[in-house]
Design a protein around this motif. Structure first.
Motif, PDB file in Angstrom:
ATOM      1  N   VAL A   1     -33.855  10.649 -59.837  1.00 60.35           N
ATOM      2  CA  VAL A   1     -32.393  11.070 -60.015  1.00 60.35           C
ATOM      3  C   VAL A   1     -32.427  12.688 -59.451  1.00 60.35           C
ATOM      4  N   GLU A   2     -31.439  12.943 -58.299  1.00 61.17           N
ATOM      5  CA  GLU A   2     -31.013  14.148 -57.883  1.00 61.17           C
ATOM      6  C   GLU A   2     -30.049  15.003 -58.451  1.00 61.17           C
ATOM      7  N   LEU A   3     -30.489  16.370 -58.701  1.00 61.89           N
ATOM      8  CA  LEU A   3     -29.658  17.138 -59.087  1.00 61.89           C
ATOM      9  C   LEU A   3     -29.479  18.284 -58.177  1.00 61.89           C
ATOM     10  N   PHE A   4     -28.180  18.805 -58.029  1.00 59.20           N
ATOM     11  CA  PHE A   4     -28.282  20.097 -57.221  1.00 59.20           C
ATOM     12  C   PHE A   4     -27.315  21.089 -57.874  1.00 59.20           C
ATOM     13  N   GLU A   5     -27.974  22.330 -57.931  1.00 60.41           N
ATOM     14  CA  GLU A   5     -27.250  23.189 -58.848  1.00 60.41           C
ATOM     15  C   GLU A   5     -27.013  22.799 -60.298  1.00 60.41           C
ATOM     16  N   ARG A   6     -27.833  21.805 -60.813  1.00 60.61           N
ATOM     17  CA  ARG A   6     -27.869  21.657 -62.242  1.00 60.61           C
ATOM     18  C   ARG A   6     -26.861  20.246 -62.265  1.00 60.61           C
ATOM     19  N   ARG A   7     -26.398  19.897 -61.272  1.00 60.99           N
ATOM     20  CA  ARG A   7     -25.546  18.648 -61.429  1.00 60.99           C
ATOM     21  C   ARG A   7     -25.880  17.588 -60.623  1.00 60.99           C
ATOM     22  N   PRO A   8     -25.716  16.254 -61.219  1.00 63.77           N
ATOM     23  CA  PRO A   8     -26.008  14.904 -60.447  1.00 63.77           C
ATOM     24  C   PRO A   8     -25.233  14.921 -59.231  1.00 63.77           C
ATOM     25  N   THR A   9     -25.889  14.331 -58.291  1.00 70.84           N
ATOM     26  CA  THR A   9     -25.314  14.403 -57.087  1.00 70.84           C
ATOM     27  C   THR A   9     -24.995  12.797 -56.929  1.00 70.84           C
ATOM     28  N   GLY A  10     -25.504  11.859 -57.507  1.00 76.27           N
ATOM     29  CA  GLY A  10     -25.334  10.503 -57.364  1.00 76.27           C
ATOM     30  C   GLY A  10     -26.434   9.852 -56.657  1.00 76.27           C
ATOM     31  N   ARG A  11     -27.297  10.665 -55.859  1.00 73.31           N
ATOM     32  CA  ARG A  11     -28.469  10.216 -55.094  1.00 73.31           C
ATOM     33  C   ARG A  11     -29.574   9.623 -56.148  1.00 73.31           C
ATOM     34  N   THR A  12     -30.123   8.528 -55.965  1.00 72.62           N
ATOM     35  CA  THR A  12     -31.230   8.177 -56.587  1.00 72.62           C
ATOM     36  C   THR A  12     -32.321   7.693 -55.780  1.00 72.62           C
TER      37      THR A  12
END
Length: 247
Positions: free
Chosen positions: A27-38
């Motif tokens: 599960v991808e996070l960017f700046e501690r927020r889920p991006t929806g990319r897995t």
């Protein structure tokens, strides 16, 4: 910062004994927020399960027979994690298995830590809660993450649960909006120093008792969930924030 919360499922507990990876979930996070990319895949392990391993995951060799082999997905997997920080619960286990899979393909694939940094959320949990159970289930219960739908181990589901638990475990400024607020306050301070004569009288905000009670309740909830509240140790930020909001 780009982070990848990662979990694997395997045919047994030891890659040294020839056990293989059967599922990868990211599960991808960017700046501690889920991006929806897995990134998620089941894998044909080309070997038998150890006794008891199938019961943990619910996976069978029949189900995995037509799934890709690790060699088929290696390039896509490495591209997904490249340059990120991997968040893994008991990282030595998963990284050991992934390194073993990469080694089977040849030295040109290198090792996981050559592609990405690794943060072990189990070690973080042990530091926060010494002497307590710090399994993923225990963390979810302690941190208020709903894992009632976790009947079996599954790499993608466990990565999603770990992402929530990790964010709660390491919660701080970004979860309560202090990052952007601090940046705004900093800019206000700079503006005042440069051109104080442009700053006229500022209206004051008067907070009633109900609003104060709601504010205190919010801080108490943060303290209960994270073990500490950054507001308590940043009075200067709180004062500056109040001033900024009064503009």
């Amino acid at each position: 910062m780009r982070q990848i919360v990662l979990d694997t499922e395997t045919t047994g507990l030891s890659w040294e004994k020839g056990n293989r990876v059967v599922e990868i979930g990211c599960v991808e996070l960017f700046e501690r927020r889920p991006t929806g990319r897995t990134f998620h895949c089941y894998l044909n392990p080309e070997c038998e399960f150890e006794p008891g391993a199938q019961e943990v995951t619910g996976l069978t060799l029949e189900f995995l027979a037509d799934k890709p082999k690790f060699a088929d997905i290696a390039e896509d997997f490495l591209a997904f994690i490249e340059g990120a920080e991997l968040v893994i619960h008991n990282a030595a286990f998963d990284v050991g298995f992934l390194d073993s899979e990469l080694a089977r393909l040849g030295p040109q694939y290198g090792r996981v830590r050559e592609r990405a940094a690794v943060e072990d959320s189990l070690e973080l949990a042990r530091q926060r809660y010494p002497g307590q159970r710090n399994s993923l289930d225990a963390l979810c219960k302690r941190l208020g993450v709903d894992n009632s739908h976790r009947q079996l181990h599954g790499a993608l589901l466990d990565a999603q649960l770990l992402a929530e638990a990790y964010l709660a475990l390491t919660s701080g400024q970004s979860e309560i909006g202090f990052d952007s607020l601090t940046e705004t306050v900093s800019q206000v301070v700079i503006d005042r120093r440069i051109a104080p004569e442009l700053m006229g009288a500022r209206p004051r905000v008067h907070v009633d008792e109900a609003e104060l009670a709601a504010h205190e309740a919010r801080l108490a909830a943060i303290r209960a969930r994270a073990g500490a509240c950054v507001w308590d140790s940043h009075d200067d930020v709180a004062v500056a924030a109040a001033d900024a909001l009064a503009l």
